[in-house]
Motif scaffolding. Sequence first.
Motif, short mmCIF file in Angstrom:
data_model
loop_
_atom_site.label_atom_id
_atom_site.label_comp_id
_atom_site.label_asym_id
_atom_site.label_seq_id
_atom_site.Cartn_x
_atom_site.Cartn_y
_atom_site.Cartn_z
N ALA A 159 42.81 30.30 44.58
CA ALA A 159 43.97 30.72 43.80
C ALA A 159 44.61 29.51 43.12
O ALA A 159 44.95 29.56 41.92
CB ALA A 159 44.98 31.42 44.70
N PHE B 147 41.40 40.56 37.64
CA PHE B 147 41.05 39.29 38.26
C PHE B 147 39.59 38.92 37.97
O PHE B 147 39.28 37.78 37.63
CB PHE B 147 41.28 39.37 39.76
CG PHE B 147 40.78 38.18 40.53
CD1 PHE B 147 41.48 36.99 40.52
CD2 PHE B 147 39.58 38.24 41.23
CE1 PHE B 147 41.02 35.88 41.21
CE2 PHE B 147 39.11 37.14 41.91
CZ PHE B 147 39.82 35.97 41.91
N HIS C 258 41.73 43.97 41.16
CA HIS C 258 40.49 43.19 41.17
C HIS C 258 39.78 43.22 39.82
O HIS C 258 39.03 42.30 39.49
CB HIS C 258 39.56 43.69 42.27
CG HIS C 258 38.84 44.95 41.95
ND1 HIS C 258 39.44 46.19 42.07
CD2 HIS C 258 37.59 45.19 41.48
CE1 HIS C 258 38.58 47.13 41.72
NE2 HIS C 258 37.46 46.55 41.35
N SER D 75 48.29 40.37 38.59
CA SER D 75 47.07 41.02 39.08
C SER D 75 46.77 40.59 40.52
O SER D 75 46.26 41.37 41.31
CB SER D 75 45.88 40.68 38.17
OG SER D 75 45.49 39.33 38.29
N LEU D 76 47.10 39.33 40.85
CA LEU D 76 46.93 38.88 42.23
C LEU D 76 47.90 39.61 43.16
O LEU D 76 47.53 40.05 44.25
CB LEU D 76 47.17 37.37 42.33
CG LEU D 76 46.08 36.45 41.78
CD1 LEU D 76 46.50 34.99 41.94
CD2 LEU D 76 44.76 36.68 42.48
N PHE E 30 47.87 37.36 35.09
CA PHE E 30 46.96 36.98 36.17
C PHE E 30 47.71 36.92 37.50
O PHE E 30 47.24 37.41 38.52
CB PHE E 30 46.31 35.63 35.87
CG PHE E 30 45.52 35.09 37.03
CD1 PHE E 30 44.29 35.64 37.36
CD2 PHE E 30 46.00 34.04 37.80
CE1 PHE E 30 43.55 35.16 38.43
CE2 PHE E 30 45.27 33.55 38.86
CZ PHE E 30 44.05 34.12 39.18
#
Length: 360
Positions: A15, A47, A44, A38-39, A35
Amino acid sequence: EQNPNGEFTINYQNAHLIIQQLLYFRSFYTVFPWFIESLENKDHEAFKNIISLLRERFGHISMINYLMVLRNDAFANLTKPSLSSLDPLFQSMVFSDTDYEIFQLLDDWPYDSIESKPIISDIPTLILAGSLDPISPPQHGKFLHQNLSNSYYLEFAGMGHGVMSSDCAKKAAKAFLDNPSKEPNKKCLQELEENEVLFHQDIYQNGRIATFLKRIALDQDMAVIIPIVMVFFFWLVAMIQAIIRLFQKVNTPKNIRITHFQIRLASTAYILLFITLGWYIFQTVSKNELLILVGLVSDAVLIDWLLPIGLILTIIGSISIAKNVKQFRSKINLGFQISIIISQWLIMIQFLQFGIYPHL
């Protein structure tokens, strides 16, 4: 890492490395907040799209070389921070433990007395630095500039480590190589300062759209391409058929004419759906091509209308064919209408598979 089920496992080291790499290039900044989200949302698909851009870069990264540069070139003193296990940053720093151990081992290597001295030279030198460079900050470039009497220092506003990815840096480098005794034009540097990075808040998040495009353009997946080609082909043939019947004044039963009309209307809705989706994709790529990895720069409201309209008309057309199957005078015509309906259902399945239904 990706397991056979398509699920990703990302550790703190990965990460941090990804975030660091995203900060290298100005073009990534627009994607960066999405991003992070999305984490947080464990998206996924988005990502996976973003990580695919960086996968090649990861293969060129050598942590041991990086530590050697810190030790022998930058004379850095890498000390392990003391954090409580309750500190929110504790887990994010654990991955660096081996770096500290390696760095301590490097202490046995003697400094080179020549290399430990600052470089002083009158050789024409061009120094490029990004104002947001996390690896070689602008202060390093300014320090070099002080000891190089014939050097030119150019700082690129809002850029990270990869300044040479910009047209401005390439122009400056070419101008310097053509005439090392003249300072490159700084006009484009001023333009970078004036042009702020734009972050889009009205984005429709859907990383599967990029996957959809990848399956078509790069993978050339026939399971995705064939239904799309079928819809366009059958729609074109159906329109030509309708025009021919109009001029020939064929005596067709009313319920069959209605069935034809419903099926053509559904096909038209799907054609408009693809045109609309293509327009949204074009708008997104025009603003920043990397944004397509996380979604579309729009609320995609037209898709909300066209998708259910196409679905409803497809259902109505399917029922109509089933009810009037015996009244079709031509088996070829019946088979053609059934083929149109099948192509429509295949497209609907694809849209559901790739999640292209923003607010349904």
